[in-house]
Design a protein around this motif. Structure first.
Motif, PDB file in Angstrom:
ATOM      1  N   VAL A  73      12.706  49.464 -67.426  1.00 21.44           N
ATOM      2  CA  VAL A  73      12.689  49.664 -65.981  1.00 21.44           C
ATOM      3  C   VAL A  73      11.985  48.474 -65.344  1.00 21.44           C
ATOM      4  O   VAL A  73      10.932  48.036 -65.822  1.00 21.44           O
ATOM      5  CB  VAL A  73      11.990  50.989 -65.595  1.00 21.44           C
ATOM      6  N   ALA A  74      12.585  47.931 -64.304  1.00 23.38           N
ATOM      7  CA  ALA A  74      11.974  46.842 -63.534  1.00 23.38           C
ATOM      8  C   ALA A  74      11.619  47.382 -62.162  1.00 23.38           C
ATOM      9  O   ALA A  74      12.452  48.031 -61.512  1.00 23.38           O
ATOM     10  CB  ALA A  74      12.936  45.663 -63.417  1.00 23.38           C
ATOM     11  N   PHE A  75      10.411  47.112 -61.722  1.00 22.91           N
ATOM     12  CA  PHE A  75       9.978  47.592 -60.421  1.00 22.91           C
ATOM     13  C   PHE A  75      10.224  46.538 -59.352  1.00 22.91           C
ATOM     14  O   PHE A  75      10.215  45.339 -59.612  1.00 22.91           O
ATOM     15  CB  PHE A  75       8.501  47.981 -60.452  1.00 22.91           C
ATOM     16  N   CYS A  76      10.457  47.025 -58.151  1.00 22.75           N
ATOM     17  CA  CYS A  76      10.790  46.145 -57.037  1.00 22.75           C
ATOM     18  C   CYS A  76      10.230  46.783 -55.775  1.00 22.75           C
ATOM     19  O   CYS A  76      10.536  47.946 -55.485  1.00 22.75           O
ATOM     20  CB  CYS A  76      12.311  46.007 -56.941  1.00 22.75           C
ATOM     21  N   ASP A  77       9.398  46.060 -55.053  1.00 22.67           N
ATOM     22  CA  ASP A  77       8.929  46.576 -53.775  1.00 22.67           C
ATOM     23  C   ASP A  77       9.976  46.312 -52.700  1.00 22.67           C
ATOM     24  O   ASP A  77      10.971  45.614 -52.934  1.00 22.67           O
ATOM     25  CB  ASP A  77       7.601  45.916 -53.393  1.00 22.67           C
ATOM     26  N   ASP A  78       9.745  46.829 -51.500  1.00 21.63           N
ATOM     27  CA  ASP A  78      10.750  46.627 -50.454  1.00 21.63           C
ATOM     28  C   ASP A  78      10.725  45.216 -49.881  1.00 21.63           C
ATOM     29  O   ASP A  78      11.582  44.860 -49.073  1.00 21.63           O
ATOM     30  CB  ASP A  78      10.597  47.667 -49.336  1.00 21.63           C
ATOM     31  N   ASP A  79       9.759  44.396 -50.325  1.00 22.85           N
ATOM     32  CA  ASP A  79       9.732  43.004 -49.864  1.00 22.85           C
ATOM     33  C   ASP A  79       9.879  42.010 -51.021  1.00 22.85           C
ATOM     34  O   ASP A  79       9.510  40.845 -50.898  1.00 22.85           O
ATOM     35  CB  ASP A  79       8.460  42.717 -49.064  1.00 22.85           C
ATOM     36  N   THR A  80      10.404  42.479 -52.164  1.00 21.44           N
ATOM     37  CA  THR A  80      10.674  41.585 -53.287  1.00 21.44           C
ATOM     38  C   THR A  80      12.121  41.727 -53.726  1.00 21.44           C
ATOM     39  O   THR A  80      12.728  42.798 -53.560  1.00 21.44           O
ATOM     40  CB  THR A  80       9.763  41.883 -54.488  1.00 21.44           C
ATOM     41  N   THR A  81      12.675  40.657 -54.295  1.00 22.00           N
ATOM     42  CA  THR A  81      14.059  40.682 -54.775  1.00 22.00           C
ATOM     43  C   THR A  81      14.153  39.932 -56.104  1.00 22.00           C
ATOM     44  O   THR A  81      13.751  38.769 -56.201  1.00 22.00           O
ATOM     45  CB  THR A  81      15.033  40.035 -53.774  1.00 22.00           C
ATOM     46  N   TRP A  82      14.661  40.608 -57.121  1.00 20.09           N
ATOM     47  CA  TRP A  82      14.923  39.958 -58.398  1.00 20.09           C
ATOM     48  C   TRP A  82      16.154  39.063 -58.234  1.00 20.09           C
ATOM     49  O   TRP A  82      17.170  39.482 -57.667  1.00 20.09           O
ATOM     50  CB  TRP A  82      15.166  40.997 -59.477  1.00 20.09           C
ATOM     51  N   GLN A  83      16.044  37.852 -58.742  1.00 21.08           N
ATOM     52  CA  GLN A  83      17.121  36.888 -58.572  1.00 21.08           C
ATOM     53  C   GLN A  83      18.197  37.052 -59.647  1.00 21.08           C
ATOM     54  O   GLN A  83      17.929  37.579 -60.726  1.00 21.08           O
ATOM     55  CB  GLN A  83      16.552  35.474 -58.558  1.00 21.08           C
ATOM     56  N   PRO A  84      19.439  36.633 -59.332  1.00 22.40           N
ATOM     57  CA  PRO A  84      20.557  36.846 -60.269  1.00 22.40           C
ATOM     58  C   PRO A  84      20.237  36.380 -61.686  1.00 22.40           C
ATOM     59  O   PRO A  84      19.750  35.270 -61.894  1.00 22.40           O
ATOM     60  CB  PRO A  84      21.679  36.021 -59.647  1.00 22.40           C
ATOM     61  N   GLY A  85      20.507  37.249 -62.640  1.00 28.30           N
ATOM     62  CA  GLY A  85      20.299  36.947 -64.045  1.00 28.30           C
ATOM     63  C   GLY A  85      18.917  37.261 -64.567  1.00 28.30           C
ATOM     64  O   GLY A  85      18.705  37.349 -65.786  1.00 28.30           O
ATOM     65  N   SER A  86      17.948  37.450 -63.677  1.00 27.92           N
ATOM     66  CA  SER A  86      16.560  37.632 -64.126  1.00 27.92           C
ATOM     67  C   SER A  86      16.349  38.986 -64.815  1.00 27.92           C
ATOM     68  O   SER A  86      15.596  39.080 -65.790  1.00 27.92           O
ATOM     69  CB  SER A  86      15.604  37.471 -62.946  1.00 27.92           C
ATOM     70  N   LEU A  87      16.974  40.029 -64.322  1.00 26.88           N
ATOM     71  CA  LEU A  87      16.853  41.326 -64.988  1.00 26.88           C
ATOM     72  C   LEU A  87      17.447  41.268 -66.390  1.00 26.88           C
ATOM     73  O   LEU A  87      16.871  41.804 -67.346  1.00 26.88           O
ATOM     74  CB  LEU A  87      17.536  42.412 -64.158  1.00 26.88           C
ATOM     75  N   ASP A  88      18.598  40.624 -66.519  1.00 26.64           N
ATOM     76  CA  ASP A  88      19.221  40.495 -67.841  1.00 26.64           C
ATOM     77  C   ASP A  88      18.341  39.682 -68.785  1.00 26.64           C
ATOM     78  O   ASP A  88      18.206  40.012 -69.974  1.00 26.64           O
ATOM     79  CB  ASP A  88      20.593  39.834 -67.720  1.00 26.64           C
ATOM     80  N   ARG A  89      17.717  38.616 -68.261  1.00 29.25           N
ATOM     81  CA  ARG A  89      16.857  37.799 -69.125  1.00 29.25           C
ATOM     82  C   ARG A  89      15.624  38.584 -69.569  1.00 29.25           C
ATOM     83  O   ARG A  89      15.188  38.485 -70.722  1.00 29.25           O
ATOM     84  CB  ARG A  89      16.461  36.509 -68.405  1.00 29.25           C
ATOM     85  N   TRP A 182       2.254  43.856 -76.354  1.00 26.79           N
ATOM     86  CA  TRP A 182       2.041  42.540 -75.767  1.00 26.79           C
ATOM     87  C   TRP A 182       2.714  42.472 -74.414  1.00 26.79           C
ATOM     88  O   TRP A 182       3.799  43.055 -74.212  1.00 26.79           O
ATOM     89  CB  TRP A 182       2.598  41.440 -76.679  1.00 26.79           C
ATOM     90  N   LEU A 183       2.066  41.799 -73.476  1.00 26.68           N
ATOM     91  CA  LEU A 183       2.626  41.537 -72.153  1.00 26.68           C
ATOM     92  C   LEU A 183       2.821  40.032 -72.056  1.00 26.68           C
ATOM     93  O   LEU A 183       1.931  39.265 -72.442  1.00 26.68           O
ATOM     94  CB  LEU A 183       1.681  42.007 -71.047  1.00 26.68           C
ATOM     95  N   CYS A 184       3.959  39.593 -71.522  1.00 26.07           N
ATOM     96  CA  CYS A 184       4.152  38.148 -71.430  1.00 26.07           C
ATOM     97  C   CYS A 184       4.784  37.747 -70.112  1.00 26.07           C
ATOM     98  O   CYS A 184       5.369  38.563 -69.399  1.00 26.07           O
ATOM     99  CB  CYS A 184       4.982  37.624 -72.607  1.00 26.07           C
ATOM    100  N   TRP A 185       4.645  36.464 -69.806  1.00 25.76           N
ATOM    101  CA  TRP A 185       5.182  35.870 -68.574  1.00 25.76           C
ATOM    102  C   TRP A 185       6.339  34.963 -68.930  1.00 25.76           C
ATOM    103  O   TRP A 185       6.320  34.286 -69.966  1.00 25.76           O
ATOM    104  CB  TRP A 185       4.086  35.076 -67.875  1.00 25.76           C
ATOM    105  N   ARG A 186       7.361  34.956 -68.066  1.00 23.35           N
ATOM    106  CA  ARG A 186       8.544  34.128 -68.317  1.00 23.35           C
ATOM    107  C   ARG A 186       8.879  33.289 -67.095  1.00 23.35           C
ATOM    108  O   ARG A 186       9.039  33.802 -65.983  1.00 23.35           O
ATOM    109  CB  ARG A 186       9.753  35.000 -68.657  1.00 23.35           C
ATOM    110  N   GLU A 187       9.015  32.010 -67.328  1.00 26.40           N
ATOM    111  CA  GLU A 187       9.378  31.065 -66.272  1.00 26.40           C
ATOM    112  C   GLU A 187      10.769  31.329 -65.728  1.00 26.40           C
ATOM    113  O   GLU A 187      11.050  31.129 -64.542  1.00 26.40           O
ATOM    114  CB  GLU A 187       9.309  29.644 -66.848  1.00 26.40           C
ATOM    115  N   ASP A 188      11.703  31.783 -66.600  1.00 25.52           N
ATOM    116  CA  ASP A 188      13.103  31.927 -66.207  1.00 25.52           C
ATOM    117  C   ASP A 188      13.436  33.293 -65.628  1.00 25.52           C
ATOM    118  O   ASP A 188      14.586  33.573 -65.291  1.00 25.52           O
ATOM    119  CB  ASP A 188      14.027  31.623 -67.387  1.00 25.52           C
TER     120      ASP A 188
END
Length: 288
Positions: A73-89, A182-188
């Motif tokens: 599950v990916a969370f999204c506030d009403d003022d944020t937008t996941w960019q194309p392909g980012s959920l899949d990545r 583990w929690l990690c950060w991704r540039e892409d």
């Protein structure tokens, strides 16, 4: 999740329903009285709407996760937008690395798409990571930029209803890490943020200070909780807002005593490595 920000929510849904990742979308309306629910039903019939009669704060995300049927599950506030392909990545990372409990993305702030001030800090995280981890290791996340493994999220209990909102992620993140995730950060993995003007900045600052203090006392040894508390208060303005945060924290002392569960030594060692970057961070100033 949303509360009294109908126009912003509709703009976000317009984007999220058109990205090629094609995620199933759940909206939790946190007790809005601005016509949000009616507009969502009329304009986005493919979106699942959960409507509560009052503002649950961050715990609204827990309610949404009760209805999730996907493994992530990916969370999204009403003022944020996941960019194309980012959920899949993000999903690919979770597929390929079963010990990763959450993946946080890179935040770009609209309208200029500059990096959020927190991004360099995440990119340079000093937390030691295993060689296989596909990005810098984190000890906390920002919910609206993060995809979670649903089983891990549920087992950790989700977001604390008591913290409500404002820095509520750290407690959940520590519980995940203490459980071996583990929690990690991704540039892409990229998420845009258009900061809403419809917010009470002083209340959010007060809640942010309170919740940071509460998390320290809920999960850290006494000496470390004292040191973290002193650092947070030293960075905050000496005003009624900060005093209110301290008072709110003190009022919850009996709850803290009941719920206190100190993290394992290895987790605490990682937290200590973050203290200097946190003290020097331009993104961690309680001055809203």
């Amino acid at each position: 999740m949303t509360h009294e920000r109908c126009a912003e929510l509709l703009r976000t849904l317009e984007h999220m329903t058109r990205i090629p990742d094609a995620p199933p979308i759940i909206v939790v309306d946190n007790g809005s009285h601005d016509g949000t629910a009616a507009r969502v039903r009329a304009e986005f019939p493919g979106v699942r709407l959960l409507r509560h009669d009052h503002n649950l704060g961050a715990a609204a995300r827990n309610w949404a996760v009760e209805h999730v049927t996907t493994p992530y599950v990916a969370f999204c506030d009403d003022d944020t937008t996941w960019q194309p392909g980012s959920l899949d990545r993000a999903a690919d990372v979770l597929d390929e690395h079963p010990s990763v409990g959450a993946v946080m993305g890179r935040c770009l702030v609209e309208p200029g798409l500059r990096e959020d001030p927190l991004v360099p800090e995440l990119r340079a995280s000093p937390v030691p990571a295993p060689h296989w981890l596909p990005g810098p290791a984190l000890m906390s996340v920002m919910a609206a930029l993060t995809a979670f493994r649903v089983d891990a999220f549920r087992a950790a209990g989700g977001f604390s209803a008591r913290l409500w909102l404002g820095g509520e992620e750290e407690l959940l993140a520590l519980d995940l890490v203490a459980s071996g995730w583990w929690l990690c950060w991704r540039e892409d993995v990229v998420v845009h943020h258009r900061p809403s003007t419809a917010r009470n900045a002083r209340l959010r600052r007060q809640l942010g200070i309170r919740n940071t203090l509460l998390t320290a006392w809920l999960r850290r040894p006494v000496r470390d909780a004292l040191r973290r508390s002193a650092a947070v208060l030293a960075s905050a303005p000496k005003d009624r807002c900060t005093a209110g945060a301290v008072l709110r924290t003190c009022r919850l002392a009996p709850w803290v005593v009941r719920e206190r569960e100190v993290v394992p030594d290895e987790v605490e060692r990682r937290l200590r490595l973050l203290e200097e970057p946190q003290r020097n961070s331009p993104a961690r100033r309680y001055v809203g």
